[in-house]
Design an enzyme around this catalytic site. Structure first.
Site, PDB file in Angstrom:
ATOM      1  CG  ASP A 118      -1.967  -1.054   1.120  1.00 30.94           C
ATOM      2  OD1 ASP A 118      -2.829  -0.915   0.240  1.00 30.94           O
ATOM      3  OD2 ASP A 118      -1.909  -2.029   1.876  1.00 30.94           O
ATOM      4  N   GLY A 120      12.674   0.712  -2.302  1.00 28.31           N
ATOM      5  CA  GLY A 120      12.574   2.041  -2.903  1.00 28.31           C
ATOM      6  C   GLY A 120      11.183   2.640  -2.778  1.00 28.31           C
ATOM      7  CG  ASP A 122      14.366  -6.304  -6.413  1.00 21.88           C
ATOM      8  OD1 ASP A 122      14.354  -7.539  -6.509  1.00 21.88           O
ATOM      9  OD2 ASP A 122      13.329  -5.616  -6.384  1.00 21.88           O
ATOM     10  CB  VAL A 133      12.152 -20.279  -4.704  1.00 17.18           C
ATOM     11  CG1 VAL A 133      13.402 -20.965  -4.192  1.00 17.18           C
ATOM     12  CG2 VAL A 133      11.041 -21.295  -4.899  1.00 17.18           C
TER      13      VAL A 133
END
Ligand code: F6P
Length: 373
Positions: free
Chosen positions: A75, A111, A135, A298
């Site tokens: 959200d 981010g 990431d 995974v």
């Protein structure tokens, strides 16, 4: 004097979130005598004032656990789905903050959460942000919590896929997460010895990919393992995306902007099966059977590796020290092995892509890994 603080986890889950909650909590409660509450399900739980008290007993036994004991959601502060409509929850959240007599809120996220953190800060809330994402694409920090574990998992997958690739003389494309950045695919591709690595920062040319596979065939290697970042794209698609982005930027009315955005969405929707499309093309062009393995969730599941537990605990404890010192509006980043405070203003909205001259890229080229360019 900082007395009461709230913490939440937002965005995709990542290994090390619980270690960070524990690291922050132990230091905040034990060292600085702060009362700590944990909001459930990210920004949504904050807006809905759903929380649990975190004390030394609830912070015990979670260091090694995957996921987040607080739950998470994607959200957004300024655009939260409430019933049929999207609402800006800034004021509501400020009321929750005041009602709970909080002195600060700690956000643990990537981010997107950094952008939310800045919005909360601007709404009048003291915020400290801790960086997590598998990431590794958060601007302003060398590493993010979760990346090291995902790197291990993806590397092992690349390793293991070699067995089937060489036994069946196949091309295996392994799709690795990373959102719009290629850190995970590049790191795991190098560490797992992938023959070709495709990342979004280096758009590929399929002819070059085929050239590499044919070269390997000539050397008697009738198989190839290709690490494909989920955001990887060929040069033609990269060009179309650039044009679509430019049209959004140049739009001179809300209507033309909406249309330009809609067109870009159609482009990206059509690209969702890109790894499968590439596999089909490579099979036709090389005559080698091709298969796709999507690693998916995974990669972010299960217990964090030591490096993530250490990073999470370091940044958590440093976050507690910052909060106790009344420092606010910052992300606690890791830079050259030290925990440092970076203003949220400087990082929110920016993405840390792989620089095309990065040392990992050079290394990959030096060990003769094809990058499709
Ligand atoms: O940001 C972490 C990440 O796992 C990305 O690598 C991936 O693109 C995305 O989240 C998937 O998100 P979701 O959980 O919403 O499917």
């Amino acid at each position: 004097m900082v007395k009461r603080v709230g913490i939440l986890t937002a965005g995709g889950d990542a290994p090390g979130l619980n270690a960070a909650i524990r690291g922050f909590g132990r230091a905040a409660v034990g060292e600085y005598g702060i009362e700590l509450i944990g909001f459930l399900d990210g920004i949504r739980g904050l807006a809905e004032n759903r929380f649990v008290t975190l004390d030394s007993s609830s912070l015990s036994g979670i260091l090694t656990q995957g996921g987040t004991v607080l739950g998470t959601s994607r959200d957004k502060v300024h655009r939260m789905q409430v019933g049929e409509s999207e609402k800006d929850m800034s004021e509501k959240i400020l009321k929750v903050y005041e009602k709970n007599k909080l002195d600060a809120i700690v956000t643990l996220g990537g981010g997107g959460t950094a952008k939310n953190a800045l919005r909360l800060q601007k709404a009048g809330i003291n915020v400290v942000h801790l960086p997590k994402t598998i990431d590794n694409d958060i601007w302003g920090t060398d590493n993010s919590i979760g990346f090291a574990t995902a790197l291990e998992i993806a590397t092992e997958a690349v390793d293991r896929l070699h067995s089937t690739a060489h036994s069946h003389h196949r091309i295996i494309l392994v799709e690795i997460m990373g959102h719009r950045a290629g850190w995970l695919a590049l790191g795991a591709g190098i560490a797992g010895g992938a023959d070709i690595i495709l990342i979004p920062e280096i758009p590929y040319n399929i002819e070059k990919v085929v050239e590499k596979i044919e070269h390997r065939k000539k050397l008697g290697k009738h198989f190839s393992v290709i690490a494909v970042a989920e955001g990887a794209m060929d040069v033609e698609y990269a060009q179309r995306i650039r044009i679509a982005d430019q049209l959004i930027k140049d739009a001179d009315s809300p209507e033309t902007k909406a249309l330009a955005k809609h067109n870009k969405d159609r482009l990206t929707d059509a690209h969702r099966e890109a790894t499968f499309d590439l596999a089909r093309k490579l099979e036709t062009m090389t005559g080698l059977e091709s298969r796709v393995t999507i690693l998916g969730y995974v990669q972010r599941g299960g217990t964090p590796v030591g490096a993530d537990r250490l990073l999470a605990t370091r940044l958590g404890a440093a976050g507690a020290a910052a909060v106790a010192d009344g420092i606010t509006g910052v992300m606690i980043a890791t830079k050259g092995g030290n925990a440092v405070n970076v203003p949220l203003e400087k990082i929110a909205g920016k993405v840390k892509f792989v620089p095309t001259d990065h040392e990992w890229v050079k290394t990959a080229r030096e060990v003769e890994t094809g990058l499709g360019d």
